[in-house]
Design a protein around this motif. Structure first.
Motif, short mmCIF file in Angstrom:
data_model
loop_
_atom_site.label_atom_id
_atom_site.label_comp_id
_atom_site.label_asym_id
_atom_site.label_seq_id
_atom_site.Cartn_x
_atom_site.Cartn_y
_atom_site.Cartn_z
N LEU A 84 0.83 -1.21 0.00
CA LEU A 84 0.00 0.00 0.00
C LEU A 84 0.87 1.26 0.00
CD1 LEU A 84 -2.93 -0.90 2.43
CD2 LEU A 84 -3.02 -0.63 -0.05
N VAL A 92 2.09 1.73 -3.47
CA VAL A 92 1.02 2.27 -4.33
C VAL A 92 0.97 3.79 -4.16
CG1 VAL A 92 -1.47 2.37 -4.69
CG2 VAL A 92 -0.36 0.17 -4.34
N ALA A 102 -0.58 -2.69 -6.19
CA ALA A 102 -2.03 -2.69 -6.01
C ALA A 102 -2.61 -4.06 -6.38
CB ALA A 102 -2.66 -1.61 -6.88
N TRP A 137 -1.59 -6.61 -3.68
CA TRP A 137 -2.36 -6.38 -2.46
C TRP A 137 -3.77 -6.94 -2.59
CZ3 TRP A 137 -6.92 -3.72 -1.61
CH2 TRP A 137 -7.27 -3.51 -0.27
#
Length: 355
Positions: free
Chosen positions: A134, A137, A188, A191
Motif C-alpha cells: 500500500l 502504491v 495494487a 495487495w
C-alpha cells in the motif's frame, strides 16, 4: 493317535482361519499409507503465486530506483532552469546524495516482497507485506503526479513567464510515468490478490478496508511498552517519518525538511518518507510481538532503514563540513534550523541497534 491327529487338524484349521481374518503387516502398512494419503489430500495446499512474480518484483524495483535516480540527477543540477547555477561543485553532490538515501529503503522493500512472492500468497497477505504494498502504491502514484505536474510543483516563485526547476517531455517523461505507474500497479494488484477470498469478491469494500487499516495504524503508533527502547525507537520513527511527509507537502520553508533540496525535490522526497513510515511501523509491530530478530523480512527492512539513515546523515555532514557554499547558499534551510536539527537527530535513530 487318531484323536491326536483330529485335534491337530482342528487346531491348524483354527490358526488358518485366524490368519485369514487378521490383518498382516503388509495390510497394516497399506492401511497406514492410505490414511496418510487421505490426510494429505484433506489438507489444503498452499496457494503459490506464479513464478513470474518474483522476477517481476525485482524488475519493478530496479525501474523504481532508476526512475528516482533520474529525477534527482536531472533536477538537482546547474542550468535547471537555464542560468540557475550551483554555488559550488560539492553543493549538488551533497544535495543529490541526501535524497538518493531512499534507494537502500526501496531495495529492501522490494527484496522483502520478492522473497515473499516465492513462498505463498499467505505470506504476501501478511500485514507486513500488505503495508509495504500500500505504501508503494501511494509512493508510485505520488511520484507519477510529481512527474506529470513538475512545472507547477517546482515553479520558482515570482517568475513570469513561468520558470520551473523541472519539466519533462517526450520519451523521458513517458519512461518515468511508466516506471512509477508500474510501481503502483504491481503493488495494487498483489495487495488485492492477497486478500482473503471473501474480500476479493467484494472490490467495493476495498477502500473501506484500506481506510480501516490506516485508521488502526494511526491509533497504534504509540509504543505498547514504553520500557522497551527498540519499540520506542520504531514508534518514534513512524511518527517522525509521517510528520516529514506532511511537512514536505506543506508550505516552505518547513517543506524543505528533511531533504534540503528546496523546491527541486523536497515534495518528491515525501513519497519515500511515507515508505519509511510504513517500514518503521512494521518493525514496531514486530518488536512488540517478539518477531523482530527472528523474522527475515524484518531484518531486511531494518537494513534498508539503516541504509537510509546512514546515507542521509553522511550527506548532511558533507554539506555542513565540506561544502564551501554553506551556510550562505542554504537560504531556506537557515530559516528552520531547529526543525533541521530535529530531523537529523531522528534520522540518526535509524542507526541504533535492535538489541
Amino acid at each position: 493317535f487318531t484323536r491326536m491327529a483330529k485335534c491337530t487338524g482342528v487346531l491348524l484349521l483354527a490358526v488358518a482361519c485366524t490368519a485369514m481374518h487378521a490383518p498382516g503387516s503388509r495390510q497394516l502398512l497399506s492401511a497406514t499409507r492410505r490414511n496418510e494419503e487421505n490426510l494429505l489430500a484433506a489438507k489444503k495446499p498452499l496457494d503459490k503465486p506464479p513464478r513470474l512474480l518474483q522476477p517481476l518484483f525485482g524488475a519493478v524495483g530496479l525501474a523504481t530506483g532508476a526512475a528516482w535516480t533520474t529525477v534527482v540527477l536531472t533536477t538537482i543540477r546547474s542550468n535547471q532552469p537555464l542560468g540557475a547555477m550551483m554555488p559550488s561543485s560539492t553543493h549538488g553532490v551533497f544535495a543529490r546524495t541526501s535524497v538518493l538515501s531512499a534507494l537502500p529503503l526501496i531495495a529492501s522493500c522490494y527484496s522483502t516482497l520478492a522473497t515473499a512472492s516465492a513462498d505463498s500468497w499467505e505470506r504476501l497477505g501478511s500485514p507486513t507485506c500488505r503495508r509495504i504494498n500500500l505504501a508503494l502504491v501511494a509512493a508510485g502514484l505520488g511520484s507519477l503526479l510529481w512527474v506529470g505536474f513538475a512545472p507547477l510543483i517546482t515553479q520558482i516563485p515570482g517568475s513570469s513567464p513561468l520558470v520551473s526547476h523541472q519539466s519533462y517531455s517526450g520519451l523521458q517523461r513517458a519512461a518515468l510515468l511508466g516506471a512509477y505507474g508500474s510501481t503502483a500497479a504491481l503493488s495494487a494488484a498483489v495487495w488485492a490478490r492477497s486478500l482473503p477470498e471473501e474480500a476479493r469478491r467484494k472490490p467495493l469494500s476495498w477502500p473501506g478496508r484500506v481506510a480501516d487499516g490506516v485508521a488502526q495504524s494511526l491509533v497504534s503508533l504509540g509504543p505498547a511498552r514504553a520500557d522497551d527502547p527498540v519499540i520506542v525507537k520504531y514508534s518514534l520513527l513512524s511518527v517522525s517519518f509521517l510528520a516529514f511527509t506532511a511537512t514536505a507537502l506543506g508550505t516552505f520553508p518547513l517543506a524543505v525538511v528533511p531533504s534540503w533540496t528546496g523546491r527541486r525535490c523536497s515534495r518528491a522526497f515525501a513519497a519515500w518518507t511515507l515508505l519509511a513510515a510504513a517500514s518503521s511501523f512494521n518493525l514496531k509491530e514486530a518488536a512488540e510481538s517478539g518477531k523482530l530478530r527472528a523474522d527475515e523480512a524484518c531484518r531486511t527492512i531494518s537494513k534498508g532503514l539503516k541504509g537510509l539513515g546512514a546515507v542521509y546523515l553522511a550527506a548532511k555532514v558533507g554539506a555542513v563540513g565540506f561544502d564551501p557554499s554553506f551556510p550562505a547558499h542554504y537560504g531556506i534551510v537557515k530559516q528552520v534550523p531547529a526543525a533541521q536539527l530535529a530531523a537529523a537527530l531522528l534520522f540518526g535513530l535509524t542507526l541504533r541497534p535492535d538489541e
